[in-house]
Design a protein around this motif. Structure first.
Motif, PDB file in Angstrom:
ATOM      1  N   GLU A   1       8.165  -6.380  16.689  1.00 36.20           N
ATOM      2  CA  GLU A   1       8.996  -6.136  15.513  1.00 36.20           C
ATOM      3  C   GLU A   1       8.373  -5.027  14.682  1.00 36.20           C
ATOM      4  N   LEU A   2       9.179  -4.009  14.323  1.00 35.62           N
ATOM      5  CA  LEU A   2       8.696  -2.897  13.507  1.00 35.62           C
ATOM      6  C   LEU A   2       8.874  -3.248  12.041  1.00 35.62           C
ATOM      7  N   THR A   3       7.762  -3.535  11.381  1.00 33.66           N
ATOM      8  CA  THR A   3       7.757  -3.900   9.971  1.00 33.66           C
ATOM      9  C   THR A   3       6.386  -3.548   9.399  1.00 33.66           C
ATOM     10  N   PHE A   4       6.301  -3.383   8.094  1.00 26.49           N
ATOM     11  CA  PHE A   4       5.012  -3.130   7.454  1.00 26.49           C
ATOM     12  C   PHE A   4       5.052  -3.634   6.027  1.00 26.49           C
ATOM     13  N   LYS A   5       3.857  -3.720   5.421  1.00 23.42           N
ATOM     14  CA  LYS A   5       3.727  -4.086   4.011  1.00 23.42           C
ATOM     15  C   LYS A   5       2.547  -3.308   3.444  1.00 23.42           C
ATOM     16  N   VAL A   6       2.767  -2.671   2.287  1.00 21.39           N
ATOM     17  CA  VAL A   6       1.713  -1.974   1.565  1.00 21.39           C
ATOM     18  C   VAL A   6       1.666  -2.539   0.146  1.00 21.39           C
ATOM     19  N   SER A   7       0.496  -2.458  -0.475  1.00 24.86           N
ATOM     20  CA  SER A   7       0.327  -3.022  -1.812  1.00 24.86           C
ATOM     21  C   SER A   7      -0.624  -2.169  -2.640  1.00 24.86           C
ATOM     22  N   ALA A   8      -0.499  -2.294  -3.961  1.00 24.39           N
ATOM     23  CA  ALA A   8      -1.416  -1.627  -4.884  1.00 24.39           C
ATOM     24  C   ALA A   8      -1.438  -2.405  -6.197  1.00 24.39           C
ATOM     25  N   ARG A   9      -2.566  -2.324  -6.851  1.00 26.45           N
ATOM     26  CA  ARG A   9      -2.720  -2.933  -8.172  1.00 26.45           C
ATOM     27  C   ARG A   9      -2.594  -1.829  -9.221  1.00 26.45           C
ATOM     28  N   ILE A  10      -1.727  -2.066 -10.196  1.00 28.42           N
ATOM     29  CA  ILE A  10      -1.476  -1.112 -11.262  1.00 28.42           C
ATOM     30  C   ILE A  10      -1.970  -1.744 -12.563  1.00 28.42           C
ATOM     31  N   ALA A  11      -2.778  -1.022 -13.314  1.00 26.77           N
ATOM     32  CA  ALA A  11      -3.374  -1.553 -14.541  1.00 26.77           C
ATOM     33  C   ALA A  11      -2.411  -1.443 -15.728  1.00 26.77           C
ATOM     34  N   LYS A  12      -1.259  -2.071 -15.567  1.00 28.44           N
ATOM     35  CA  LYS A  12      -0.247  -2.166 -16.623  1.00 28.44           C
ATOM     36  C   LYS A  12       0.482  -3.500 -16.443  1.00 28.44           C
ATOM     37  N   PRO A  13       1.075  -4.043 -17.505  1.00 31.50           N
ATOM     38  CA  PRO A  13       1.820  -5.301 -17.401  1.00 31.50           C
ATOM     39  C   PRO A  13       3.035  -5.166 -16.482  1.00 31.50           C
TER      40      PRO A  13
END
Length: 155
Positions: free
Chosen positions: A2-14
């Protein structure tokens, strides 16, 4: 496979501020859609996004918006050329927004799925994975430092 992905990041704002930076076309155009965005991300809407690195505005269908929690989009897969192409179809993008620690930081995760299991589908999924990670980096720079990373990058 299955072709799928997930990326993430933390942003220093509410979370409310980060969510608005994605849902509001004026803000999205300041750091991501280099050719501009038209239409607020709201359930049932079809908005338009344009990029200098992928010229030509295209429609983005908004499947679901849960304010400050989730945005689900569908758009054309982009792998309709080549020997294994068999017509257009859509992939699904899911963005989630999670408050962290004392509410001053937000975890943004973006997943995309639904490509055909072909060479063209694989290539398109890699390109979009790259694009979404770049979007998260640009969002972080924009919200935390007021910098548009994509300004002049493609044109």
């Amino acid at each position: 496979m299955e072709l799928t992905f997930k990326v993430s990041a933390r942003i220093a704002k509410p979370v409310a501020e980060v969510f608005e930076a994605v849902a509001n076309p004026a803000e999205l155009s300041r750091y991501f859609t280099t050719g501009g965005a038209k239409g607020r991300l709201e359930t049932g809407a079809t908005v338009t996004w344009d990029f200098h690195d992928f010229p030509g505005a295209f429609p983005v269908r908004v499947v679901e918006v849960v304010p400050e929690k989730r945005i689900v989009l569908q758009w054309e897969a982009g792998d309709n050329d080549g020997p294994d192409a068999s017509g257009s179809y859509n992939t699904t993008v899911t963005m989630t927004f999670e408050p962290l620690e004392d509410g001053k930081r937000t975890l943004v995760s973006i997943s995309e799925e639904g490509w055909r299991e072909t060479e063209a589908g694989l290539k398109s999924s890699y390109n979009n994975c790259q694009g979404w990670m770049q979007m998260l980096c640009a969002l972080k720079a924009y919200k935390e430092y007021g910098i548009n990373l994509r300004d002049g990058m493609f044109k």
